[in-house]
Write an enzyme that holds these catalytic residues in place. Sequence first.
Site, PDB file in Angstrom:
ATOM      1  N   HIS A 127      94.143 -25.901 -50.790  1.00  0.00           N
ATOM      2  CA  HIS A 127      93.221 -27.040 -50.656  1.00  0.00           C
ATOM      3  C   HIS A 127      93.873 -28.242 -49.969  1.00  0.00           C
ATOM      4  O   HIS A 127      93.190 -29.230 -49.681  1.00  0.00           O
ATOM      5  CB  HIS A 127      92.696 -27.486 -52.029  1.00  0.00           C
ATOM      6  CG  HIS A 127      91.825 -26.474 -52.701  1.00  0.00           C
ATOM      7  ND1 HIS A 127      90.722 -25.934 -52.087  1.00  0.00           N
ATOM      8  CD2 HIS A 127      91.898 -25.890 -53.933  1.00  0.00           C
ATOM      9  CE1 HIS A 127      90.141 -25.062 -52.911  1.00  0.00           C
ATOM     10  NE2 HIS A 127      90.845 -25.009 -54.030  1.00  0.00           N
ATOM     11  N   ASP A 164      90.921 -16.130 -52.706  1.00  0.00           N
ATOM     12  CA  ASP A 164      90.698 -17.039 -53.829  1.00  0.00           C
ATOM     13  C   ASP A 164      89.191 -17.312 -53.936  1.00  0.00           C
ATOM     14  O   ASP A 164      88.483 -17.304 -52.929  1.00  0.00           O
ATOM     15  CB  ASP A 164      91.454 -18.340 -53.559  1.00  0.00           C
ATOM     16  CG  ASP A 164      91.513 -19.290 -54.741  1.00  0.00           C
ATOM     17  OD1 ASP A 164      92.571 -19.365 -55.382  1.00  0.00           O
ATOM     18  OD2 ASP A 164      90.497 -19.974 -55.001  1.00  0.00           O
ATOM     19  N   HIS A 166      87.779 -20.002 -54.436  1.00  0.00           N
ATOM     20  CA  HIS A 166      87.471 -21.278 -53.779  1.00  0.00           C
ATOM     21  C   HIS A 166      87.806 -21.200 -52.296  1.00  0.00           C
ATOM     22  O   HIS A 166      88.761 -20.522 -51.908  1.00  0.00           O
ATOM     23  CB  HIS A 166      88.282 -22.407 -54.426  1.00  0.00           C
ATOM     24  CG  HIS A 166      88.073 -22.509 -55.911  1.00  0.00           C
ATOM     25  ND1 HIS A 166      88.978 -22.002 -56.820  1.00  0.00           N
ATOM     26  CD2 HIS A 166      87.042 -23.019 -56.617  1.00  0.00           C
ATOM     27  CE1 HIS A 166      88.513 -22.215 -58.054  1.00  0.00           C
ATOM     28  NE2 HIS A 166      87.338 -22.823 -57.952  1.00  0.00           N
ATOM     29  N   ASP A 251      91.557 -16.195 -59.150  1.00  0.00           N
ATOM     30  CA  ASP A 251      90.395 -16.757 -59.847  1.00  0.00           C
ATOM     31  C   ASP A 251      89.103 -16.116 -59.350  1.00  0.00           C
ATOM     32  O   ASP A 251      88.014 -16.421 -59.836  1.00  0.00           O
ATOM     33  CB  ASP A 251      90.345 -18.289 -59.711  1.00  0.00           C
ATOM     34  CG  ASP A 251      90.636 -18.770 -58.318  1.00  0.00           C
ATOM     35  OD1 ASP A 251      90.646 -17.952 -57.376  1.00  0.00           O
ATOM     36  OD2 ASP A 251      90.850 -19.995 -58.149  1.00  0.00           O
TER      37      ASP A 251
HETATM   38 ZN   LIG Z   1      90.891 -21.159 -56.542  1.00  0.00          ZN
END
Ligand SMILES: [Zn+2]
Length: 315
Positions: A127, A164, A166, A251
């Site tokens: 991120h 991931d 995200h 995740d």
């Molecule tokens: Zn993540």
Amino acid sequence: MLKTGLVTDPAMRLHHTGAGHPEQPARLSAVMDRLELLGLRDVLIDISPRKATEDEIALAHERSYISLVTAEVRQHRAELSTGDTIISEHSLDAALLGAGCALAAIDQVFSGAVNNAFCVVRPPGHHASAARGMGFCLFNNIAVAARYARTKFGAERVAIADWDVHHGNGTQDIFYEDGGVLFFSTHQSPWYPWTGAATETGEGRGAGLTVNRPLRAGAGRAEIMDAFRHALLPKLADFRPDLLLISAGFDSRMNDPLGQFALSDSDFGDLTLLLLEAADRYCGGRVVSTLEGGYSLSGLASASAAHVRALAQIL
Ligand SMILES: [Zn+2]
């Protein structure tokens, strides 16, 4: 069996995020304890960890941002001013180690000492963009590694696969106009960090080299394998990478507290094998995988073990 390297450092556990925070020090021990328990430690080749230097971090980050992180950790701020990322006394050291572990793995893969490697690191990185940490990330470990492979080993084309749950907004940002890096991501949408639409495809020299496959909550093996097979593999065939990197966030496994995907441990093994096969075809099998998210300690441990088994081809 392949020679698979493993790099980690217990000092990354000193990046304290406070009681109840999902990105917790116990994530590292959960992974390492499970690898030990399953006898996988013995078949992996230990790679010595090191900290990345400021010049190495600057391959992917603005100097002013590196100074900001350094200053804010030294000032004992509780949170990074650029985003939702807890910091504490040892966070800068841990972040430098997280990136440095990935660089140490790149060195060993290019020297031929190992075929591929897994970096058990925290804080995660995907991120973080050039000038902004967020989402538990300080420095973008995989972006620094991609640029380092180009600078040190002449890897002109690097592919990054990010599974991931995200979207890896930071990695996408850093390479959006780069031209030398293919970024592919499957992620839950709509979901944090609210980026990663299929229409975001790169610009300039990077046009066509960002490939997003946003998927609804509940997506699992069928949707994600399909995206890897039919969206990533044809891109890799055109791009012909010199190195393949994995943003390995677990995740996206079923029952993660921060995501609603439904991958199983064996699905992570199959995704790994698919990527290894592509890496064999284009870049001598060179693969470096770095840990991103994964917030159920038991799920993170079992998915990581399945990933490592597949990397080492212990099937
Ligand atoms: Zn993540």
